[in-house]
Design a protein around this motif. Structure first.
Motif, PDB file in Angstrom:
ATOM      1  N   ASP A  15       0.811  -1.221   0.000  1.00 45.04           N
ATOM      2  CA  ASP A  15       0.000   0.000   0.000  1.00 45.04           C
ATOM      3  C   ASP A  15       0.846   1.273   0.000  1.00 45.04           C
ATOM      4  N   ALA A  54       3.134  -7.020   2.655  1.00 39.38           N
ATOM      5  CA  ALA A  54       2.685  -6.012   3.617  1.00 39.38           C
ATOM      6  C   ALA A  54       3.845  -5.166   4.124  1.00 39.38           C
ATOM      7  N   ARG A 103      -7.982 -10.330   1.783  1.00 35.23           N
ATOM      8  CA  ARG A 103      -7.844 -10.291   3.237  1.00 35.23           C
ATOM      9  C   ARG A 103      -6.505  -9.716   3.696  1.00 35.23           C
ATOM     10  N   ARG A 127      -3.647  -7.344   4.700  1.00 35.72           N
ATOM     11  CA  ARG A 127      -3.460  -5.985   5.220  1.00 35.72           C
ATOM     12  C   ARG A 127      -2.144  -5.415   4.717  1.00 35.72           C
TER      13      ARG A 127
END
Length: 237
Positions: free
Chosen positions: A85, A142, A157, A159
């Motif tokens: 992210d 992640a 799912r 993160r």
């Protein structure tokens, strides 16, 4: 009899935990569970040391069944491409050329799917991290170390990662391999197989209720295992 069951890592190990709960309905069946990579899991039925194998596979490049084994497809899923992210979300596959990637060992279904995607788009990673367990791939993504190809069930799912809109060809399939003989599997093995199948249906229901599924899971009375090719496909070979 104590049926031996082999399961290669997450999320299939969760499936087997559910299966063990289902074994309460058949208390005389006590499974012995072994965790293994796919090559070791496939070799065990050949040696006669394993009764059931729950395996993640890639439908387009599915592994051959060991001699004396039959297989049933329990579920199938699409692939998704995920990036940390902290990255800009790529609008095209070309933007991921020369970037770090996280890939499983070559025999893993996800690694085969990545190889297909990379060949299609001419992608060469700047760094190729290799993680043996899917859970390790998830941690590395992640942690911002690279992009990865994962089953949609896992990707949605995850993160610390973003699921991109880039299409990854192919499907991942969870296969249940059963060692059999002239009279079919023994009663204890049949009971274990039914328990694992029921556990799979329970997992699908939870996934559908979680709100994370991209669409409602489709429950089919008869998924086709990769070993059940049509006569036309065999002739084409």
């Amino acid at each position: 009899m104590y049926p031996s069951i082999c399961c290669p890592f997450q999320p299939k190990s969760q499936l087997l935990r559910f299966g063990c709960g289902c074994m309460e309905t058949t208390p005389k069946v006590l499974p012995v569970i072994v965790e293994a990579d796919l090559p070791d899991g496939l070799d065990a039925p050949r040696r006669g040391t394993l009764d059931l194998l729950v395996a993640s596979d890639d439908r387009e490049t599915a592994v051959e069944l060991p001699a004396g084994a039959i297989a049933q497809a329990m579920s199938e899923d699409e692939y998704r491409l995920v990036v940390p992210d902290s990255w800009a979300v790529p609008g095209s596959a070309a933007e991921l050329h020369g970037r770090p990637w996280i890939v499983g060992p070559g025999h893993a279904a996800g690694a085969r799917a990545f190889a297909r995607f990379a060949a299609l788009h001419g992608i060469e990673p700047s760094v190729r991290h290799q993680a043996r367990q899917p859970s390790a791939i998830q941690v590395l993504v992640a942690g911002g170390l690279g992009a990865a190809v994962l089953p949609a069930y896992v990707a949605t799912r995850l993160r610390g990662a973003v699921v991109t809109g880039l299409a990854v060809p192919g499907q991942t399939v969870v296969r249940l391999l059963v060692r059999t003989g002239p009279g079919g599997p023994p009663p204890a093995v049949r009971a274990a197989r039914l328990a694992i199948r029921q556990a799979g249906l329970d997992a699908v229901e939870r996934y559908a209720a979680s709100g994370l599924a991209p669409h409602d899971p489709v429950v089919s009375a008869r998924l086709t295992d990769p070993s059940e090719r049509t006569s036309a496909e065999r002739t084409a070979d």
